[in-house]
Design a protein around this motif. Structure first.
Motif, PDB file in Angstrom:
ATOM      1  N   ILE A  67       0.847  -1.193   0.000  1.00 51.33           N
ATOM      2  CA  ILE A  67       0.000   0.000   0.000  1.00 51.33           C
ATOM      3  C   ILE A  67       0.882   1.243   0.000  1.00 51.33           C
ATOM      4  O   ILE A  67       2.081   1.189   0.276  1.00 51.33           O
ATOM      5  N   SER A  68       0.290   2.377  -0.332  1.00 52.53           N
ATOM      6  CA  SER A  68       1.020   3.639  -0.403  1.00 52.53           C
ATOM      7  C   SER A  68       0.135   4.747   0.147  1.00 52.53           C
ATOM      8  O   SER A  68      -1.037   4.532   0.482  1.00 52.53           O
ATOM      9  N   GLU A  69       0.684   5.935   0.214  1.00 50.15           N
ATOM     10  CA  GLU A  69      -0.111   7.076   0.672  1.00 50.15           C
ATOM     11  C   GLU A  69      -1.248   7.351  -0.303  1.00 50.15           C
ATOM     12  O   GLU A  69      -2.351   7.721   0.094  1.00 50.15           O
ATOM     13  N   GLU A  70      -0.991   7.136  -1.596  1.00 52.02           N
ATOM     14  CA  GLU A  70      -2.014   7.387  -2.611  1.00 52.02           C
ATOM     15  C   GLU A  70      -3.087   6.310  -2.595  1.00 52.02           C
ATOM     16  O   GLU A  70      -4.277   6.593  -2.777  1.00 52.02           O
ATOM     17  N   TYR A  71      -2.659   5.055  -2.377  1.00 56.71           N
ATOM     18  CA  TYR A  71      -3.591   3.927  -2.337  1.00 56.71           C
ATOM     19  C   TYR A  71      -3.380   3.181  -1.018  1.00 56.71           C
ATOM     20  O   TYR A  71      -2.649   2.197  -0.947  1.00 56.71           O
ATOM     21  N   PRO A  72      -4.044   3.636   0.049  1.00 55.92           N
ATOM     22  CA  PRO A  72      -3.727   3.145   1.400  1.00 55.92           C
ATOM     23  C   PRO A  72      -4.493   1.900   1.845  1.00 55.92           C
ATOM     24  O   PRO A  72      -4.276   1.417   2.955  1.00 55.92           O
ATOM     25  N   LEU A  73      -5.405   1.401   1.003  1.00 56.47           N
ATOM     26  CA  LEU A  73      -6.214   0.239   1.364  1.00 56.47           C
ATOM     27  C   LEU A  73      -5.894  -0.919   0.429  1.00 56.47           C
ATOM     28  O   LEU A  73      -5.288  -0.735  -0.630  1.00 56.47           O
ATOM     29  N   LEU A  74      -6.329  -2.125   0.819  1.00 59.86           N
ATOM     30  CA  LEU A  74      -6.113  -3.307  -0.012  1.00 59.86           C
ATOM     31  C   LEU A  74      -7.457  -3.859  -0.482  1.00 59.86           C
ATOM     32  O   LEU A  74      -8.368  -4.073   0.308  1.00 59.86           O
TER      33      LEU A  74
END
Length: 808
Positions: free
Chosen positions: A678-685
């Protein structure tokens, strides 16, 4: 808020504390562990969760537990001690059969309709459901040349407990008379996807297809014509494979590359062949890993799960969701999607280092145990805990329970086959099964001696016409090549980039690739670029809307048929014709047989397509008409201890064959622990789930099912929704780097707050638009076929994808 209640269930009294939102069904499943009373539709339609409260039948999913305080509750478990579904249970769920059957007359009917049900003679015919892999035995009720009901067959002794939402019982009668059924062949007359069609005859349709396929074969080679085949219902998949072999094309796409092939290949390279959980003998422990038996059985029966629980057996569930099995489980591991390999490595580490394995097997019946010891030393349990989101104490409990329970059975589902490291994940699980002594023992994971019908590979003509898969795949995906299938991303690349050769035409059977293939935008571009596309279908699906020729297909019960799928269960069933098909619909087998003749391949086919049924049954000594009386042939079990049909005759933890093919000979920690971050831009799975009402992406036309599940549902934890300012019941956008879709929000406090669980397979046939909304809520708009792929099979990561969720 918690409430103190006293519940009396089947004579047992318990004083409990329950939350104000918990339903009576929640308590019956999770606290009383009653497996026959199942979660159903949630709106009181299907009867799966029926109980009697103070003598009155009610849907337990609609009753709050606090409202059952002090009342006498009776469930199906009290109705008898028989281990199978009974007539009393059927009457308990559906006391008014007349009302149920009248539903069949409530929908618009093709060809103008007919008399109301019940005005003529009623006939009962034993058959099997053809909707999902369970193939439950049914008694079809036929009135006025119309199937009006499908009752559970409680007389023959076969498995008959229908799916929780009765989706077969709802779907089949309604589809057979649906007003939107395709009734005659059509050809496209406008721009591709414009929705303009002209009715044509069967002769024109088949002559056009044969002429185009022959032209492309002569110009580009047979490989330029591809076949896309979906999950078999009867013999249509086998006929399609046979035509592909005789035509000479290796370009065949099936769901196998992310649905079964990783499991079968891993088992074959580890202990010599595919196994199934033994349903003739109960295990002390059943592990359900990435499989929700209540909704997607994979040929393991719900009745068997109930028998295990009622006999005192233990259940371990490994799943990110609070599935039907997870709610019944003694131990639920809420694993991070995509981390199954790391979890398997951690469990193996405990079993190996604590010497919990079967000593005799490891000492005398394995190859490569020393290398396994070395490999598990590379990971720490703290790291496994961090990667999997599973507490260390649960990982240890899983390892000890599984290794110490004799016998234990492992039912691992397709969730483990949908990652870029699927083959090695399945190898790790196969090693786990093997060294704990659970292969080919009563109650464990067993080899089957298949019933004596023609093996599918022989029917496919694979020996007579070997597939030149290297022409398409070269040295890539060698295990996929062994399985007579190629990944869908290889198909789309061959169309879009003409690499390694151009695919110019495709024939689709049993499949809706625009919704079911990963990366729907790539699939759309490929379908638009095809020079020629043919599909046989029940309805005008989004994929059919892009075809050049659309062929109306007769469905199960509208023609004589055999069923051999799932192939790994080794049985064959007869599906007798019950009614005539509507309009000019033909069975797929007849379509393929007649096309083969026009392609000059008649020597490998038959004068009449039904003769192929006799060919399939030839080893039994029966023809189809005789076999219909018998109905089914089942496999045998021998329980040959230490029978491992590998080159060494042992369990090959380290596989020389894989090393020679250029693949890791043993599952490596570096590979097993690989997953998306995950990343700050895409924080969910993101993960997805098959909905209980539907079979993957099919039957969205069925009004009964849409009443229960009208919209695609995405689940979030309440804390996550609150943080994002999202409200339950509202439409929200799910976004990945590939695109975005919208689904309706439902809150689920039992899932991890970092999780997003989306509905799979959505499109909207009610839309007055040829595209039918396939872009709007289709989760494959969010998946990719680029980047990492499994080097052995070509699988890609379809679960555990970084994402974000926004308000509409």
């Amino acid at each position: 808020m918690q409430h103190s209640v006293r519940l009396k269930v089947n004579g047992e009294v318990r004083d409990m504390s329950v939350g104000s939102t918990r339903t009576l069904l929640d308590v019956l499943q999770e606290d009383f562990r009653l497996s026959r009373t199942k979660e159903g539709c949630g709106v009181g339609e299907c009867g799966s969760c029926t109980v009697a409260v103070e003598g009155k039948l009610v849907n337990s999913c609609l009753v709050l537990a606090v409202d059952a305080d002090g009342k006498d509750v009776v469930t199906m478990e009290r109705l008898g001690s028989e281990p199978r579904f009974t007539s009393m249970m059927e009457a308990f769920q559906h006391p008014d059969q007349g009302a149920w059957r009248a539903r069949a007359g409530a929908f618009p009917i093709v060809n103008g309709g007919g008399p109301d049900p019940g005005t003529k003679n009623s006939t009962a015919v034993f058959t099997f459901c053809h909707l999902c892999p369970s193939h439950c035995s049914m008694k079809a009720i036929v009135e006025d040349d119309k199937v009006v009901d499908l009752e559970p067959d409680v007389e023959s002794g076969f498995y008959a407990e229908q799916c929780v939402l009765k989706k077969g019982r709802f779907t089949i009668p309604e589809v057979m008379v649906h007003k939107d059924r395709l009734l005659y062949p059509q050809k496209r007359v406008g721009a591709r996807g414009e929705g303009k069609w002209e009715r044509i005859s069967w002769d024109e349709a088949l002559d056009t297809i044969a002429a185009k396929f022959t032209e492309l074969k002569e110009k580009y080679g047979p490989q330029s014509v591809a076949f896309g085949l979906g999950e078999p219902k009867g013999m249509e998949f086998a006929y399609g494979q046979r035509l592909a072999s005789a035509f000479g094309t290796p370009s065949v796409v099936t769901p196998g590359w992310f649905c079964g092939v990783p499991k079968i290949m891993a088992a074959s390279f580890t202990y010599g062949g595919s196994t199934v959980c033994d349903e003739d003998n109960l295990p002390a422990l059943l592990c359900c890993w990435g499989s929700n038996l209540g909704y997607t059985t994979g040929a393991f029966r719900r009745e068997t799960l109930s028998k295990i629980i009622e006999a005192g057996g233990k259940i371990i569930a490994i799943d990110p969701r609070d599935t039907y099995v997870a709610r019944l489980a003694d131990l639920w591991l809420k694993v991070r999607p995509g981390s199954d390999g790391a979890l398997a490595a951690g469990v193996l580490k405990i079993i190996v280092e604590e010497k919990l394995y079967d000593r005799d097997i490891v000492d005398h019946w394995t190859v490569g145990f020393d290398q396994l010891q070395e490999e598990v030393s590379r990971c720490s349990l703290d790291e496994v805990e961090r990667l999997t989101w599973v507490p260390r104490r649960q990982i240890e409990e899983f390892a000890r329970r599984y290794s110490e329970s004799k016998p234990a059975a492992m039912h691992a589902g397709n969730a483990l086959c949908q990652h870029a490291n699927s083959f090695q994940i399945r190898r790790a699980v196969a090693i786990l099964q093997s060294i704990c002594g659970n292969i080919n023992v009563p109650g464990g994971d067993v080899f089957l001696n298949h019933a004596p019908f023609t093996r599918p590979g022989k029917f496919y003509l694979l020996s007579k016409y070997p597939r030149n898969t290297q022409l398409l795949l070269g040295d890539k995906f060698k295990l996929a090549q062994m399985s007579t299938s190629m990944p869908s991303h290889v198909w789309s690349k061959a169309i879009l980039e003409e690499d390694p050769y151009p695919i110019k035409a495709s024939f689709f059977i049993l499949t809706n690739p625009l919704v079911s293939y990963p990366n729907s935008e790539d699939t759309y571009r490929a379908l638009m670029k095809l020079e020629f596309s043919v599909i046989s279908e029940l309805f005008m699906t989004p994929t059919a809307a892009l075809a050049d020729i659309v062929l109306p297909v007769a469905w199960g019960m509208e023609h004589e048929e055999l069923g051999y799928w799932p192939g790994w269960v080794g049985e064959i069933r007869a599906y007798p014709k019950l009614v005539d098909p509507p309009g000019e619909c033909w069975p797929d087998a007849k379509i393929i047989n007649e096309l083969a003749k026009r392609l000059g391949l008649g020597a490998d086919f038959w004068e009449d397509a039904d003769e192929g049924l006799d060919e399939m049954l030839k080893p039994t000594g029966m023809d189809y008409q005789k076999f219909k009386e018998k109905r089914v042939l089942k496999p045998e079990r021998e329980y040959r201890r230490h029978h491992y049909p590998t080159p060494s005759g042992k369990i090959e933890i380290y596989s020389e064959r894989l090393a020679e093919m250029g693949y890791d000979p043993i599952p490596r920690w570096q590979e097993l622990s690989k997953m998306k971050n995950i990343s700050e831009e895409y924080p969910l799975l993101l993960s997805d789930a098959r909905e209980e009402a539907y079979v993957v992406n099919g039957y969205k036309h069925v009004a009964s099912l849409r009443l229960m599940r009208p919209d695609p549902i995405v689940q979030l934890h309440p804390d996550t929704a609150h943080k994002l300012g999202l409200q339950e019941g509202k439409w929200v956008y799910i976004e990945t780097e590939m695109g975005r879709v919208k689904q309706r929000l439902s809150l689920n406090r039992k899932i991890d707050p970092r999780m997003v669980i989306a509905a799979l397979g959505w499109w909207f046939p009610e839309k007055d638009d040829p595209e039918q909304g396939w872009r709007e809520s289709n989760v494959n708009m969010l998946t990719s076929c680029g980047g990492d792929v499994d080097p052995a099979i070509g699988t890609v990561s379809l679960r555990g994808l970084p994402c974000r969720v926004r308000g509409e």
